[in-house]
Design an enzyme around this catalytic site. Structure first.
Site, mmCIF file in Angstrom:
data_model
loop_
_atom_site.group_PDB
_atom_site.id
_atom_site.type_symbol
_atom_site.label_atom_id
_atom_site.label_comp_id
_atom_site.label_asym_id
_atom_site.label_seq_id
_atom_site.Cartn_x
_atom_site.Cartn_y
_atom_site.Cartn_z
ATOM 1 N N HIS A 1 3.104 6.562 6.480
ATOM 2 C CA HIS A 1 4.067 6.582 5.326
ATOM 3 C C HIS A 1 5.096 5.505 5.317
ATOM 4 O O HIS A 1 5.958 5.408 4.912
ATOM 5 C CB HIS A 1 4.983 7.944 5.301
ATOM 6 N N ASP B 1 9.387 10.445 -2.356
ATOM 7 C CA ASP B 1 10.604 10.648 -1.139
ATOM 8 C C ASP B 1 11.647 9.546 -1.455
ATOM 9 O O ASP B 1 12.787 9.948 -1.084
ATOM 10 C CB ASP B 1 10.217 10.709 0.008
ATOM 11 N N GLU C 1 13.030 11.952 17.456
ATOM 12 C CA GLU C 1 12.407 10.692 17.657
ATOM 13 C C GLU C 1 12.988 10.133 18.964
ATOM 14 O O GLU C 1 11.952 9.670 19.543
ATOM 15 C CB GLU C 1 12.452 10.064 16.434
ATOM 16 N N PHE D 1 11.006 6.749 11.013
ATOM 17 C CA PHE D 1 11.588 7.359 12.112
ATOM 18 C C PHE D 1 10.789 6.668 13.506
ATOM 19 O O PHE D 1 11.210 7.041 14.565
ATOM 20 C CB PHE D 1 11.132 8.766 12.027
ATOM 21 N N ARG E 1 0.503 6.622 3.345
ATOM 22 C CA ARG E 1 0.012 7.995 2.915
ATOM 23 C C ARG E 1 -0.766 7.903 1.731
ATOM 24 O O ARG E 1 -1.628 8.974 1.395
ATOM 25 C CB ARG E 1 1.553 8.455 2.217
ATOM 26 N N ARG F 1 -3.967 7.146 6.800
ATOM 27 C CA ARG F 1 -3.455 8.156 7.913
ATOM 28 C C ARG F 1 -4.267 9.069 8.228
ATOM 29 O O ARG F 1 -4.422 9.633 9.546
ATOM 30 C CB ARG F 1 -2.303 8.942 7.491
ATOM 31 N N SER G 1 1.351 15.728 8.157
ATOM 32 C CA SER G 1 1.606 14.310 7.494
ATOM 33 C C SER G 1 0.989 13.382 8.309
ATOM 34 O O SER G 1 0.098 12.337 7.741
ATOM 35 C CB SER G 1 2.903 13.880 7.645
#
Lengths: 281, 317
Positions: B112, B120, B61, B86, B170, B13, B40
């Site tokens: 991610h 998560d 989104e 998302f 990530r 990322r 992020s």
């Protein structure tokens, strides 16, 4: 002052186009199309500043986005009669290999259409994006959009409504076709949405109403009023009170003709109520 | 086995963030959108240098995808940023109608992705996104393997006209590809030439494939390793050429075996020259909480799993 006689002739002719198009293929959405006829005729012939010809970017002209894409018959008829494509092409509505798909698309390259619509609730976001691009490009033109009232049941609209006010997208005029009808019945029966005017206001929009949405002069005056309210830090919402099926007596004011085509006899009745003015396609 | 080394481990990322910042300096039409995940997505540098070209959409989104589609009308090249989950599943219909079917030049940039999102858990660990996106007509799907390649891919997709799904992750992973690489969409990269088995890997699994290749060499197995950073359009020629030589293939991806790279490779082989294939991928399951390394071990997405798959596929030749 516009030549309203000429535009009223166009309104009548466009209504003929709508019922003839859906009759020919025995499918399509005449009700909302007929109800929005004055709006489309006014928008494309009196209200918007438009370039000659069509290019996707639409730099230096006003733009329009149809979010409730199922009323494609009115969109196609007005685009054709404005000269975006041959009027004769209305004969191909909903047929195989046509650019006039059931719901408007860019995929076949139909001039005048800038985004696909039909899956409801997406058009306001797209219109906001185009309005932001105009601001970035220092293009001092407006973006118009049209949405069904029932369509506001889709949650994405409220994301867009919140964003447009929060970010002062004040070059946007979103019109709601406030006819109180949707496929399954009256909007108040299907899902009551309460006070739409208060809702838009609460989200931070400048809201105005056009009470006579099927009176051409009232629509022109209302949309020009909406234009005068742009550039003042708020997006503008126009609640356009229309009668679904307006102009064809047996289709008026009912959801029954939302997505149903007239039979041969009904077509003749409808055409008898809307005399040919500018020539059928 | 060709020797691969690296000087640092760094997240892919961050490669996106650096690539986007460079685009901000070189291409005035590039704009960026984010749905409340600026940190992020590593977008801070672009935002700092181009505040007028950044749109904070908030946690919305669907609206972000629509606004991105609209921004293309007027010549902008929008890069949307949020988690892979998302960026795809949550907004599939918005992408389908307003972007893909509308032929809009939107770059959907997704961080991610996969299990390595970690703690998560499964709500955020999408393992279906490659499948969702590759099924959309006209959509290009890219899953680079390290920081340098993600940066290069980010820059390259701005030059390409059409919708793109760019998937990255990530965790910190070895940064082993060249810093100055030119990224060619749809062009496979030969990692190592071999003769016994073809290993086709994408994303984080490319480095695992290299580790597997080194171990396999010790066992006397010569592995040809191909980095498929573009899953669609797939470099079918490179795959067919390699499998014609080796006679079998292992595919490796951080994704469900349904709908991923493996299925695209299998289809290619079946349509041309069928060959035994093993799939290193998740087995139609959701993920769970854990460290990235624990998850990749538990779900069989590492060099050991690749070696096992190679051993198995060699017996099927």
């Amino acid at each position: 002052m516009p030549d309203t006689q000429q535009l009223n002739d166009l309104v009548t002719q466009v209504r003929r186009d709508i019922v003839r198009m859906v009759h020919k293929v025995n499918s399509g959405h005449p009700g909302g199309s007929l109800g929005c006829t004055e709006f489309f005729v006014a928008l494309y012939n009196e209200v918007m500043e438009l370039n000659d010809g069509f290019d996707m970017d639409g730099t230096g002209e006003d733009l329009f986005f149809l979010s409730n894409g199922h009323i494609s018959p009115i969109f196609y008829s007005v685009l054709a009669r404005k000269g975006y494509f041959p009027v004769d092409e209305l004969n191909t509505f909903r047929l195989i290999d046509s650019r006039l798909q059931g719901h408007p698309t860019t995929h076949e390259g139909l001039p005048g259409v800038r985004v696909s619509s039909g899956s409801l609730g997406q058009g306001m976001s797209v219109a906001i994006g185009a309005a932001l691009a105009k601001k970035l490009n220092k293009d001092n033109h407006l973006v118009f959009s049209l949405h069904g009232d029932g369509e506001l049941q889709e949650g994405q609209n409220w994301e867009a409504i919140m964003y447009a006010a929060g970010n002062k997208v004040d070059n946007l005029i979103a019109t709601i076709d406030y006819n109180g009808q949707q496929i399954d019945g009256a909007t108040d029966d299907v899902l009551p949405m309460g006070d739409l005017k208060a809702k838009f206001k609460a989200f931070g929009w400048d809201v105005m109403e056009i009470e006579k949405g099927n009176d051409l002069e009232a629509v022109i005056a209302g949309l020009n009023e909406a234009k005068s309210r742009t550039g003042k830090g708020k997006p503008v919402c126009v609640l356009l009170h229309t009668i679904m099926g307006h102009g064809v007596d047996f289709m008026m004011g009912t959801h029954a003709w939302h997505g149903k085509a007239p039979n041969d006899e009904q077509l003749e009745q409808a055409l008898a109520q809307n005399a040919e003015t500018l020539g059928d396609y | 086995m060709k020797k691969y080394t690296y000087t640092e481990t760094i997240d892919t990322r961050s490669g996106f963030g650096v690539g986007l910042a460079e685009l901000g300096r070189t291409n005035p039409n590039v704009v960026a959108l984010c749905a409340d995940l600026v940190g992020s997505l590593k977008m801070a540098e672009f935002i700092k240098e181009n505040p007028e070209r950044f749109f904070q959409i908030g946690i919305a989104e669907a609206n972000m995808m629509g606004i991105a589609a609209g921004l293309t009308i007027g010549g902008k090249i929008p890069f949307t940023g949020t988690f892979a989950n998302f960026s795809t599943g949550r907004v599939y219909d918005q992408i389908r109608q307003s972007i893909a079917y509308s032929d809009k030049n939107v770059k959907i940039c997704a961080s991610h992705a996969g299990l390595t999102l970690g703690e998560d858990g499964a709500t955020h660990q999408i393992l279906e996104d490659i499948g969702l996106m590759k099924m959309l007509p006209g959509m290009t799907v890219i899953n680079p393997c390290d920081f340098n390649q993600t940066k290069a891919a980010t820059i390259a997709i701005a030059e390409y006209e059409g919708p793109v799904y760019l998937r990255f992750g990530r965790p910190k992973v070895p940064n082993f590809t060249p810093e100055d690489q030119k990224f060619e969409i749809g062009k496979a990269i030969m990692i190592n030439e071999g003769t016994d088995v073809t290993i086709v890997a994408t994303g984080h699994l490319v480095w695992e494939a290299i580790l597997a290749g080194e171990e396999l060499e010790k066992q006397g197995v010569s592995a040809e390793i191909i980095n498929i950073h573009t899953i669609k359009p797939l470099d079918e020629e490179a795959i067919l050429k390699s499998v014609a030589k080796t006679g079998c293939v292992v595919t490796a991806e951080e994704h469900n075996y349904l709908g991923g790279l493996g299925e695209s490779v299998a289809r290619t082989l079946v349509e041309n020259t069928p060959a035994p294939q093993e799939f290193v991928a998740t087995q139609d399951t959701f993920g769970e909480s854990g460290t990235p390394a624990q998850l990749m071990d538990k779900y069989g997405l590492n060099s050991e799993a690749i070696i096992k798959a190679v051993t198995k596929v060699l017996k099927r030749k």
